[in-house]
Design an enzyme around this catalytic site. Structure first.
Site, PDB file in Angstrom:
ATOM      1  N   GLU A  46       0.980  -1.117  -0.033  1.00  0.00           N
ATOM      2  CA  GLU A  46      -0.105  -0.067   0.014  1.00  0.00           C
ATOM      3  C   GLU A  46       0.901   1.147   0.006  1.00  0.00           C
ATOM      4  O   GLU A  46       1.890   1.312   0.547  1.00  0.00           O
ATOM      5  CB  GLU A  46      -0.823  -0.176   1.400  1.00  0.00           C
ATOM      6  CG  GLU A  46      -1.620   1.331   1.321  1.00  0.00           C
ATOM      7  CD  GLU A  46      -2.859   1.426   2.375  1.00  0.00           C
ATOM      8  OE1 GLU A  46      -2.581   0.490   3.425  1.00  0.00           O
ATOM      9  OE2 GLU A  46      -3.522   2.228   2.111  1.00  0.00           O
ATOM     10  N   CYS A 239      -6.518   1.337   2.844  1.00  0.00           N
ATOM     11  CA  CYS A 239      -7.518   2.412   3.133  1.00  0.00           C
ATOM     12  C   CYS A 239      -7.210   3.255   1.486  1.00  0.00           C
ATOM     13  O   CYS A 239      -8.381   3.856   1.505  1.00  0.00           O
ATOM     14  CB  CYS A 239      -7.091   3.339   4.189  1.00  0.00           C
ATOM     15  SG  CYS A 239      -7.518   2.176   5.854  1.00  0.00           S
ATOM     16  N   ASN A 375     -11.755  -2.890   0.754  1.00  0.00           N
ATOM     17  CA  ASN A 375     -10.806  -3.348   1.641  1.00  0.00           C
ATOM     18  C   ASN A 375     -11.245  -3.733   2.674  1.00  0.00           C
ATOM     19  O   ASN A 375     -11.364  -4.830   3.146  1.00  0.00           O
ATOM     20  CB  ASN A 375      -9.810  -1.878   1.954  1.00  0.00           C
ATOM     21  CG  ASN A 375      -8.805  -2.199   2.797  1.00  0.00           C
ATOM     22  OD1 ASN A 375      -8.122  -3.234   2.982  1.00  0.00           O
ATOM     23  ND2 ASN A 375      -8.590  -0.980   3.645  1.00  0.00           N
ATOM     24  N   GLU A 376     -11.542  -2.597   3.953  1.00  0.00           N
ATOM     25  CA  GLU A 376     -11.672  -3.083   5.215  1.00  0.00           C
ATOM     26  C   GLU A 376     -13.080  -2.349   5.527  1.00  0.00           C
ATOM     27  O   GLU A 376     -13.269  -1.466   6.299  1.00  0.00           O
ATOM     28  CB  GLU A 376     -10.658  -2.260   6.070  1.00  0.00           C
ATOM     29  CG  GLU A 376     -10.274  -2.912   7.483  1.00  0.00           C
ATOM     30  CD  GLU A 376      -9.136  -2.429   8.076  1.00  0.00           C
ATOM     31  OE1 GLU A 376      -9.376  -0.964   8.312  1.00  0.00           O
ATOM     32  OE2 GLU A 376      -8.143  -2.949   8.454  1.00  0.00           O
TER      33      GLU A 376
END
Ligand code: AHR
Length: 670
Positions: A46, A239, A375-376
């Protein structure tokens, strides 16, 4: 015995370490268990901590296209410099015009500060390039590498002249050499003619990049990642996939095609933490999806892109804000982006997105097999929802993506997520929903402390085997009150990974996080590899990952102590262990971690491994739990190779060892 002799004997006994009690670890080498997936240990990349621009991406010029919110951020302009916005690249329209200064004894030009400086190495060659035009006839620039901090007479240690003769935009390239190694050089450009010159996309790359690509990766960092032997590469986040709003989400289509025309994006890590604020943190997308796929191919890893599911960061946005999340009935363009991505990766060059890939130099498909959606992300139950109602914001979007992707690309393995927590209401809500939605794998994230890592050794042993497989996509041990890469946390990661390995039927992929961090530009730690502009070091966690990835074997073998998995349970004296068979090397590989403060005697009984005679070992050991590798001492703690004696047997061979306190040792037995 006299009293004096008795006391002397007692004193000697007290001084000698007690013989460690023996633990019998029984390995069934004659019964192959689940295959270990080739994807098992990999990398999660990332762009956090200046991991891309200023890090793995080898470009040295910051804000090379003058596209940051302040077009001259990163530049110091002097004399007559004008910023314009009708340049040759429609998605990066800004450029500068340098005009003759007011007086012949004054100067016009620009200095670029690089990312915390410009790192150069003695004897290395650099490719300077710029798009330029001479709107009023012949013009010229002088390009210099300078050391502003020197006491020497001359700040300049390399200088090249470029004549710009055309009134049309053209790319000019010149090679520069450095006669010194330094972290904080600068790049200076002087106007060197009476006529003005227009400049766009100013770039400085080392010639020596990973695999020699022009738009390439920093050699030392890319090689370190390759040396893990990763099975999978998850990218681009994290993120940043989501963005702090929908506009700043990662849009892969902006990251492909000619680099000059890739629009700059904010990096959400610029402002995530007020206490580590980096107002100059943007994404140039020079390291974009083509480069990620190419890197994955070159290091033998399966590419695993993650795309936005239409939810911007749920930590940073209220779920009731309609601007932060795409309404369900407007998701189509997002789903189309996902479908197009598969075409970009795998489509024939005759398809629109396959052609983009082919035009970038890769007509063959990249063989994409995995795709992460979101993603999350997470759903809400009535108790935790701001609307006080069940709000399946993630799974209702995931379902739409899944329906479309499955219909068009049934071979694709889809990856969902259980959100930011490894347990708790959100995890409990999502885990069964991943099963209902029939995702192939779900991505678990856990940044947890020492206690968690030591007490969750059996985490995966109790999972439902009928549901999706697991991708431990982000994890790291964060020491309580000590969030750095010290030895103790890496040791506990090694302990935890025995549970991942033992459960390889369920866990198909695991990637430590985050991967890279600039020592002057980090927002999050610990991280796997740290660097400045000319050096790097591998953390102890890096070596743990490497020991697993390079010794993952092909099949799980049962390893028990008193018929129990060895996972730091009561009565197991802090031992964690797992075993695999390597069918290519015809070797048993056993990993044992002693997390206790005492040495532990072990006997490995290897049933079915007849007449084994030799074992090699790799040992990670350090007496100081707070010790860590650093730029100045990059190899303070590294695995050490050794051997162990094996006693051959007709039915089973055995190996006896005493494992020092706080030690990770790996045995390869032939
Ligand atoms: O790895 C750092 C961050 O941790 C990732 O961006 C995110 O997925 C998680 O919260």
């Amino acid at each position: 015995m006299t009293l004096r002799q008795t006391l002397a004997t007692l004193a000697l006994a007290a001084a000698m370490p007690a013989m460690a009690a023996d633990h019998l670890l029984e390995v069934k080498a004659n019964k192959l268990g689940a295959p270990v997936q080739s994807t098992m240990y990999g990398l999660f990349f990332e762009d956090i901590n200046y991991a891309a621009d200023g890090g793995l991406y080898a470009e040295k010029v910051k804000n090379r296209s003058f596209e940051f919110c302040d077009p001259l951020l990163g530049w110091q302009a002097f004399g007559r410099v004008e910023v314009k916005d009708d340049g040759p690249f429609e998605r990066c329209p800004h450029y500068v015009v340098l005009s003759a200064p007011q007086h012949r004894e004054t100067r016009t030009g620009l200095t670029n500060e690089g990312f915390f400086g410009i790192g150069v190495k003695k004897g290395e060659a650099y490719r300077f390039s710029v798009w330029a035009k001479a709107p009023k006839g012949n013009s010229a620039i002088r390009v210099q590498l300078i050391d502003e901090n020197t006491m020497a007479d001359n700040q300049t240690f390399e200088s090249k002249k470029i004549d710009v003769g055309s009134s049309e935009w053209k790319k000019y390239t010149v090679e520069m050499k450095s006669n010194r190694t330094m972290n904080k050089a600068k790049l200076r450009i002087f106007l060197s003619s009476d006529n003005p010159v227009a400049l766009e996309h100013v770039s400085l790359f080392p010639k020596n990049t990973f695999r020699g690509h022009e738009n390439g990766l920093r050699q030392d960092l890319a090689q370190a990642l390759a040396d893990i032997h990763p099975g999978v590469l998850r990218f681009p986040g994290g993120c940043i996939v989501e963005g702090y709003n929908l506009e700043t989400r990662y849009q892969w289509k902006n990251s492909v095609g000619p680099v000059e025309n890739r629009p700059t994006n904010n990096n959400r890590w610029e402002s995530t933490f007020e206490h580590r604020y980096f107002p100059d943190y943007y994404q140039s997308y020079g390291l974009g999806f083509f480069e990620f796929f190419q890197f994955a191919e070159e290091v033998g890893a399966e590419p695993l892109p993650v795309i936005s599911c239409g939810l911007s960061c749920q930590f940073q946005n209220s779920i009731t804000d309609p601007k932060a999340h795409v309404p369900l009935d407007q998701l189509d363009p997002y789903i189309q982006d996902a479908l197009d991505l598969v075409e970009f990766a795998n489509g024939d060059p005759s398809t629109p997105w396959g052609k983009v890939r082919a035009d970038m130099g890769h007509p063959e498909p990249f063989n994409l097999k995995f795709l992460g959606v979101g993603n999350e992300q997470w759903d809400y139950d009535a108790k935790h929802s701001p609307t006080k109602q069940d709000a399946p914001v993630f799974t209702e979007r995931l379902k739409k993506f899944s329906d479309a992707l499955r219909a068009k690309y049934p071979y694709l393995k889809l990856i969902g997520t259980t959100g930011p927590n490894s347990e708790g209401w959100d995890f409990d809500l999502l885990q069964p929903r991943m099963k209902e939605l029939k995702v192939d794998l779900y991505d678990e994230h856990y940044y947890r402390n020492e206690e968690w890592f030591l007490s969750h050794g059996l985490r995966y042993d109790v999972y439902d085997r009928k549901g999706p497989r697991v991708f431990a996509g982000e994890y790291a041990c964060h020491g309580k009150g000590k969030k750095w890469n010290h030895y103790e946390t890496s040791l506990y990661e090694a302990a935890h990974m025995t549970g991942i390995e033992r459960n390889a039927d369920l866990v198909h992929m695991a990637t430590y996080a985050p991967l890279l961090a600039h020592v002057e530009g980090w927002q999050w730690r610990p991280d796997m590899v740290w660097f400045d502009n000319t050096r790097m070091f591998k953390s102890v966690s890096y070596y743990v990952q490497q020991m697993y990835a390079q010794n993952k074997g092909t099949h799980v073998l049962s390893l028990t102590m008193d018929k129990q998995p060895v996972a730091g349970q009561d009565g197991q004296d802090g031992l964690f262990a797992s075993a695999v068979w390597d069918k290519d090397a015809q070797e048993v590989i056993v990993k044992v971690v002693n997390t206790s403060s005492q040495p532990q005697g072990i006997t490995l009984s290897l049933a079915g491994l007849k007449n084994a005679t030799a074992a090699t070992t790799l040992t990670l050991q350090c007496n100081n739990m707070d010790a860590e590798n650093t730029l100045d001492e990059p190899e303070k703690i590294t695995p050490k190779a050794g051997t162990a004696t094996v006693t051959p047997g007709k039915k089973a061979s055995t190996l006896q060892d005493e494992l020092p306190a706080k030690t990770f040792r790996l045995y390869r037995i032939k």
